[in-house]
Write a protein that holds these residues in place. Structure first.
Motif, PDB file in Angstrom:
ATOM      1  N   PRO A 150       0.836  -1.209   0.000  1.00  0.00           N
ATOM      2  CA  PRO A 150       0.000   0.000   0.000  1.00  0.00           C
ATOM      3  C   PRO A 150       0.866   1.251   0.000  1.00  0.00           C
ATOM      4  N   ASP A 189      -4.318  -2.623  -4.225  1.00  0.00           N
ATOM      5  CA  ASP A 189      -4.325  -2.245  -2.815  1.00  0.00           C
ATOM      6  C   ASP A 189      -5.587  -2.823  -2.179  1.00  0.00           C
ATOM      7  N   MET A 190      -5.436  -3.977  -1.570  1.00  0.00           N
ATOM      8  CA  MET A 190      -6.600  -4.713  -1.063  1.00  0.00           C
ATOM      9  C   MET A 190      -7.278  -3.972   0.091  1.00  0.00           C
ATOM     10  N   THR A 191      -6.499  -3.330   0.961  1.00  0.00           N
ATOM     11  CA  THR A 191      -7.089  -2.613   2.094  1.00  0.00           C
ATOM     12  C   THR A 191      -7.913  -1.430   1.600  1.00  0.00           C
ATOM     13  N   MET A 192      -7.352  -0.674   0.647  1.00  0.00           N
ATOM     14  CA  MET A 192      -8.051   0.474   0.095  1.00  0.00           C
ATOM     15  C   MET A 192      -9.366   0.022  -0.549  1.00  0.00           C
ATOM     16  N   SER A 193      -9.302  -1.067  -1.306  1.00  0.00           N
ATOM     17  CA  SER A 193     -10.513  -1.568  -1.963  1.00  0.00           C
ATOM     18  C   SER A 193     -11.555  -1.979  -0.934  1.00  0.00           C
ATOM     19  N   LEU A 194     -11.097  -2.649   0.133  1.00  0.00           N
ATOM     20  CA  LEU A 194     -12.054  -3.078   1.159  1.00  0.00           C
ATOM     21  C   LEU A 194     -12.664  -1.866   1.854  1.00  0.00           C
ATOM     22  N   GLU A 195     -11.847  -0.858   2.130  1.00  0.00           N
ATOM     23  CA  GLU A 195     -12.365   0.346   2.787  1.00  0.00           C
ATOM     24  C   GLU A 195     -13.407   1.048   1.916  1.00  0.00           C
TER      25      GLU A 195
END
Lengths: 229, 229
Positions: free
Chosen positions: A174, A189-195
């Motif tokens: 990230p 960016d998996m965290t950004m997508s989840l957020e």
């Protein structure tokens, strides 16, 4: 050179074509492929022109021939080697996810700073220290890297990759990477997508709740009106 | 409601601010944040206006205050529950990657068709059969799903999610989903992204090789010219 959107769509068409072949479908029209891919028929035809495949106007595209044409265009026919950087939870997942998925594309080396991992074979892939990068990259002709290190280490590792002659980086870290022109970076960016999804899921639920309140209010109004009549 | 690009950037700013805080930085200007995020200063200021935070023109933004404001905007203050669908290699990786990453966001249930997984606890998360979806979703107020099932099963599972009141889907399955308006889908297609990078890495390497040949040719020409003089 074709655009990265076209390459992305070609990859998607191949996936859809494999699905069709699995169902026994032999021919497909551009408008059908377009509907499945969320594209326009004109876009599909333009994209497939880039791979040099022409459909027949009566039967559309031959599923197996078209799959082959896209493969000739997208894949390295002699096989392409990739390296993974960072063998944490995400790195291991990437290894087990990609192993054997594309016969022409394989992760042949993994790099980590952890002494306990270096020299071991994880998910069929040998782990090296980053000091060995230039040698390993040269010996295996690796130009493609998958970056799964923590954000704070990402830029430094990317610079090592560039020095070792890498030309493409799939970046799971990230952190935005700065690389010279001629090096292609694709960010996941998996965290950004989840957020993002979490935010919109909440907004959706709120809108739904607001609608229900509104419906109930109007029902109350309707009832009140009924009472007055 | 703000756009999905703005939400994505806010999530990125928070990541960058956490990095700055870790380095002991207390203030940051919009142009610095913009440079780190690959955005324009005007865009940063507009995005931060959406969260209702105003910087001072002399000291820029207070890193810790701004982080808090973005958190108030992006996160559910009472905590938000998510469910995972598909507990294969990718699903397990997602579980171990996201567990504990965001205190306000947690994967509280996982669903699979495999009888051997149902009823077990994997990476701290209880696994259920899809038949239990509506009950589990209602009891835990789940509106957010992470889809990591094979492509062929994705649409069907997505429809079950929608029926159970889900409002956001993070889709790792390599299949485009059809969902009603009001349900937000964010796609992460790791294979497609890797294929794109692989393609451009190869093109980059070819361009480089062509340049070297060209340089050598012009060197040969230069030498030839020198010989003639």
């Amino acid at each position: 050179m074709v655009s990265h959107r076209t390459v992305g769509r070609l990859s998607l068409y191949r996936r859809l074509l494999n699905g069709l072949a699995g169902q026994g479908t032999r021919n497909v029209y551009s408008h059908q492929l377009a509907a499945m891919a969320g594209a326009t028929p004109a876009q599909v035809r333009r994209d497939l022109m880039a791979v040099g495949y022409m459909g027949s106007s009566t039967h559309g595209y031959d599923v197996s021939e078209l799959t082959k044409s896209i493969g000739n265009f997208l894949d390295d026919q002699t096989g392409q080697a990739a390296a993974l950087f960072g063998i944490g939870n995400l790195g291991r997942a990437i290894l087990s996810y990609f192993t054997g998925r594309r016969p022409n594309l394989s992760i042949v080396a993994a790099f980590d700073v952890d002494e306990n991992k270096i020299g071991r074979v994880i998910h069929g892939c040998r782990c090296y220290s980053v000091e060995e990068l230039e040698t390993v990259a040269r010996e295996n002709d690796i130009r493609l890297g998958i970056l799964a290190v923590p954000a704070a280490a990402a830029q430094n590792v990317a610079e090592n990759m560039v020095r070792a002659g890498f030309r493409g980086i799939l970046n799971f870290a990230p952190a935005p990477l700065k690389v010279p022109a001629g090096v292609y970076v694709e960010d996941i960016d998996m965290t950004m997508s989840l957020e993002k999804v979490a935010y919109f899921a909440r907004q959706g639920a709120r809108l739904q709740a607001a609608e229900i309140v509104e419906q109930e209010n109007s029902r109350v109004l309707e009832t009140a009106k009924g009472d007055q009549q």
